[in-house]
Design a protein around this motif. Structure first.
Motif: not given
Length: 366
Positions: A222-225, A300-301, A351-352
């Motif tokens: 999550l931090a990476g994305a 995700a946004v 996916r997001h």
């Protein structure tokens, strides 16, 4: 009433940006990168030590009591913006963000995770989470995606790692690279090497059990994305700046090509896209820094939006540079390849978007 989120850059962040930009301009210019990717090792010698150790960027997410700088995701995002601008081949996202966040989820009780974290914060070692670089942070990660039951394809920066974080069915393990088999692949983006990693079915130091390890892996991804959006923002900003500069200098029919209305419209629209990407990327970094419960949605946004903007900015950079933009000698192709590979890294835009729909309880139309 909740105070509004401050997405402006602080003085500390501006100072950090200036230091990182000066380092990269001095040590990792585009000609250096073009020369390095002709070899089997794109990493500029000594650059990781300067960024991670001398500037202290590797330990930004690590608390001071664990050997880090005690900063936040906002500062790490600034570093990634600069690395994205320069398309720099360094394992910062994979080690200083994804692997570090994964270990931070397990370091509260001390033990081997805390010891490994200290060596990452100092830049002494590089750790890589042994999952495909396309793995998204959203479920079904918690249900088993990312579990290594054999060779793992598409692991980013594996060739630079000193240790792999391997998620097995019974927990998370730290496996030295000497105990694993790493087979380099030929990626689209030559500045971010990919490899097949076979960590073996046993061995390594156990860091956590199954449930804790799955939560830790999801936190790291999550931090990476979220911070990948900042890399994409930096890349898009640089592409826009270079395109505007070139179209001011390039003349056709005795006029700068940038004065043609059609090109003005294209660059103006791209500027609006970049402004939106900056807001989305900064919001994701701030949500991660503050531990906001909306962080999964904000991330995700940011990824759904910024990945597309980076690709479009790089495509416009290549096209509006004309014939020279199509050549190997011009660095535009480095930006385009990084943008395209980032587009599927840590989850595709689709996916997001699915994650956004699930988090907001918005089922797809039938």
């Amino acid at each position: 009433m909740t105070a509004p989120t401050d997405l402006l850059y602080s003085e500390t962040e501006d100072d950090l940006r200036a230091a990182v930009r000066a380092l990269l301009a001095d040590r990792a210019g585009h000609q250096v990168l073009l020369d390095r990717i002709e070899t089997d090792d794109p990493y500029v010698p000594g650059l990781w030590k300067s960024l991670a150790g001398d500037i202290g960027a590797a330990g930004l997410l690590v608390p001071e009591e664990l050997g880090g700088q005690g900063a936040s995701h906002r500062e790490a995002a600034v570093v990634l913006e600069e690395l994205g601008r320069a398309v720099t081949p360094l394992p910062y996202l994979t080690s200083a963000v994804v692997a570090t966040e994964t270990l931070l989820a397990l370091a509260g009780e001390g033990g081997p995770a805390a010891g490994l974290l200290a060596s990452l914060a100092s830049g002494e070692r590089v750790a890589v989470l042994a999952v495909p670089f396309s793995t998204a942070p959203h479920p079904p990660v918690a249900g088993g995606e990312g579990i290594a039951e054999g060779p793992v394809r598409g692991v980013a920066d594996a060739v630079a790692a000193d240790v792999f974080l391997v998620a097995r069915a019974d927990g998370l393990y730290a496996v030295p690279t000497a105990d694993a088999v790493v087979t380099p692949l030929t990626p689209l983006d030559l500045t971010r090497p990919l490899a097949v990693v076979d960590p073996g079915g046993a061995g390594g130091t156990r860091l956590a059990d199954g449930d804790a390890s799955r939560a830790a892996v999801r936190r790291g991804l999550l931090a990476g994305a979220g911070l990948l959006a900042s890399e994409q923002l930096g890349l898009a900003e640089r592409c826009l700046e270079e395109t505007v500069r070139y179209t001011r200098e390039r003349h056709q029919f005795n006029r700068p090509v940038g004065s043609f209305q059609a090109l003005k419209h294209r660059m103006a629209q791209l500027w609006l896209d970049v402004v939106g990407a900056r807001a989305a990327a900064r919001a994701a970094a701030d949500a991660l820094a503050t531990g906001s419960p909306d962080a999964p949605l904000t991330v995700a946004v940011a990824q759904a939006y910024c990945s597309k903007v980076a690709v479009r900015a790089a495509e416009e950079c290549v096209q509006l540079h004309g014939g020279i933009g199509m050549t190997w000698e011009h660095p535009a192709h480095l930006a385009l390849k990084r943008a395209k590979s980032d587009q599927i890294a840590l989850g595709s835009a689709g996916r997001h978007q699915d994650a956004i729909a699930a988090l907001m309880d918005l089922p797809a139309p039938r």
